[in-house]
Every structure is written in structure tokens, then in C-alpha cells.
Scaffold this active site. Structure first.
Site, PDB file in Angstrom:
ATOM      1  N   GLU A   1       0.298   5.240   0.600  1.00 57.19           N
ATOM      2  CA  GLU A   1      -0.640   6.275   1.031  1.00 57.19           C
ATOM      3  C   GLU A   1      -0.186   7.655   0.558  1.00 57.19           C
ATOM      4  O   GLU A   1       0.938   7.844   0.112  1.00 57.19           O
ATOM      5  CB  GLU A   1      -0.767   6.240   2.554  1.00 57.19           C
ATOM      6  CG  GLU A   1      -1.395   4.944   3.048  1.00 57.19           C
ATOM      7  CD  GLU A   1      -1.569   4.913   4.555  1.00 57.19           C
ATOM      8  OE1 GLU A   1      -0.957   5.729   5.274  1.00 57.19           O
ATOM      9  OE2 GLU A   1      -2.341   4.050   5.005  1.00 57.19           O
TER      10      GLU A   1
ATOM     11  N   GLU B   1      -3.123  -4.589  -2.889  1.00 58.77           N
ATOM     12  CA  GLU B   1      -3.650  -5.524  -3.885  1.00 58.77           C
ATOM     13  C   GLU B   1      -3.725  -4.869  -5.263  1.00 58.77           C
ATOM     14  O   GLU B   1      -3.313  -5.444  -6.267  1.00 58.77           O
ATOM     15  CB  GLU B   1      -5.065  -5.998  -3.515  1.00 58.77           C
ATOM     16  CG  GLU B   1      -5.193  -6.603  -2.154  1.00 58.77           C
ATOM     17  CD  GLU B   1      -5.593  -5.581  -1.092  1.00 58.77           C
ATOM     18  OE1 GLU B   1      -4.877  -4.572  -0.920  1.00 58.77           O
ATOM     19  OE2 GLU B   1      -6.622  -5.802  -0.432  1.00 58.77           O
TER      20      GLU B   1
ATOM     21  N   ASN C   1       0.838  -1.192   0.000  1.00 59.99           N
ATOM     22  CA  ASN C   1       0.000   0.000   0.000  1.00 59.99           C
ATOM     23  C   ASN C   1       0.880   1.252   0.000  1.00 59.99           C
ATOM     24  O   ASN C   1       1.948   1.287   0.624  1.00 59.99           O
ATOM     25  CB  ASN C   1      -1.013  -0.006   1.148  1.00 59.99           C
ATOM     26  CG  ASN C   1      -0.415  -0.153   2.522  1.00 59.99           C
ATOM     27  OD1 ASN C   1       0.653  -0.740   2.696  1.00 59.99           O
ATOM     28  ND2 ASN C   1      -1.101   0.355   3.517  1.00 59.99           N
TER      29      ASN C   1
ATOM     30  N   CYS D   1      -4.133   0.767  -2.492  1.00 58.63           N
ATOM     31  CA  CYS D   1      -4.031  -0.464  -1.703  1.00 58.63           C
ATOM     32  C   CYS D   1      -2.965  -1.392  -2.307  1.00 58.63           C
ATOM     33  O   CYS D   1      -2.680  -1.347  -3.506  1.00 58.63           O
ATOM     34  CB  CYS D   1      -5.354  -1.201  -1.689  1.00 58.63           C
ATOM     35  SG  CYS D   1      -6.711  -0.312  -0.905  1.00 58.63           S
TER      36      CYS D   1
ATOM     37  N   CYS E   1     -10.767  -3.062  -4.182  1.00 56.72           N
ATOM     38  CA  CYS E   1      -9.822  -4.125  -4.537  1.00 56.72           C
ATOM     39  C   CYS E   1     -10.554  -5.376  -4.982  1.00 56.72           C
ATOM     40  O   CYS E   1     -10.137  -6.055  -5.920  1.00 56.72           O
ATOM     41  CB  CYS E   1      -8.889  -4.433  -3.373  1.00 56.72           C
ATOM     42  SG  CYS E   1      -7.639  -3.153  -3.135  1.00 56.72           S
TER      43      CYS E   1
ATOM     44  N   CYS F   1     -10.612  -4.369   0.627  1.00 56.82           N
ATOM     45  CA  CYS F   1     -11.697  -3.396   0.501  1.00 56.82           C
ATOM     46  C   CYS F   1     -12.524  -3.682  -0.763  1.00 56.82           C
ATOM     47  O   CYS F   1     -12.135  -4.472  -1.627  1.00 56.82           O
ATOM     48  CB  CYS F   1     -11.138  -1.974   0.464  1.00 56.82           C
ATOM     49  SG  CYS F   1     -10.400  -1.477  -1.089  1.00 56.82           S
TER      50      CYS F   1
HETATM   51 ZN    ZN Z   1      -8.218  -2.091  -1.233  1.00 58.03          ZN
END
Ligand code: ZN
Length: 128
Positions: A44, A55, A42, A53, A89, A86
Site C-alpha cells: 500500500e 496478485e 499487497n 494488490c 487483478c 478485485c
Molecule cells: Zn486486486
């Protein structure tokens, strides 16, 4: 690479996560239909919606590398239960999955793992 080695590599990858705002590192590995291997963490941003993210980072890297379909995707976070991807994803996983795609979820503080296919992890996904 065997799955115990993949989990070990995922734990190493957590160190590469850029997650100063959430302090919630996540790492992912994608294996494509030709057994090519891609990694993601990830990343940010202080403008939170600009974050990515792990993934989706691994999947976009895999697409750049020539992947057409995901054979397996692994995800880990530094928690005591397997990480739950999430919704965004899950939708992106769905885009590049087949009925045989495996989604394998880990936490660093548990030996538990969860395994799903695309239909299980995102029932009634958006399809044209
Ligand atoms: Zn995600």
C-alpha cells in the site's frame, strides 16, 4: 510444492504485506507454465491509488522472471471466507491465463477454497 505447503507459505507471506492503511494483508503465489514459482504481497501507499494488490505483485514479479502464462495462481487473506480478487487483478490474470489456468482462493480462517478458471472469474474480459 504441494498445495497444503503452498497454503502454509501463503500464510507466512502475509507477514511481509505492507498494508498499514487497510490492515488487510494479502499474499499470492504464481506458478508459471514451466513450474517456476513467484510470490507477491499487497503493497500500500499513502496515496491509495499507488497501492498494488498481492496478485498483481506476484504476476509482475513472474513476468520479470520470464513467465509467459500462469499455470496456477493462489491468493489468501486473513479472513473467514476465500478472498475475492478485485476487478483489476482479474483483468491482469486474464491477460496471462490460458483455458487451463487455475485460480485458487483461500482465507486463513476457513478450510474452504474456491477454484476458478479465467472465464469463470472474469466473464467477458477485455480482449483485443
Ligand atoms: Zn486486486
Amino acid at each position: 510444492m504441494e498445495e497444503k505447503d503452498i497454503k502454509k507459505r501463503l500464510v507466512e507471506l502475509l507477514e511481509k504485506s505492507y498494508s498499514p492503511y487497510s490492515n488487510f494483508p494479502v499474499a499470492s503465489i504464481v506458478i508459471d507454465e514451466n513450474d517456476n514459482y513467484y510470490e507477491g504481497v499487497n503493497v500500500e501507499n499513502k496515496a491509495y491509488p499507488s497501492s498494488l494488490c498481492a496478485e498483481r505483485n506476484a504476476i509482475t514479479t513472474a513476468i520479470t522472471g520470464g513467465m509467459k502464462k500462469i499455470k496456477k495462481i493462489y491468493v489468501i487473506a486473513d479472513i473467514d471466507i476465500p478472498i475475492s480478487p478485485c476487478g483489476a487483478c482479474r483483468q491482469v490474470m486474464s491477460e496471462f491465463s490460458t483455458k487451463d489456468t487455475e485460480i485458487i482462493l483461500y482465507g486463513t480462517k476457513t478450510d474452504d477454497e474456491l477454484r476458478y478458471n479465467e472465464e469463470e472469474i472474469l466473464p467477458y474480459s477485455f480482449k483485443l
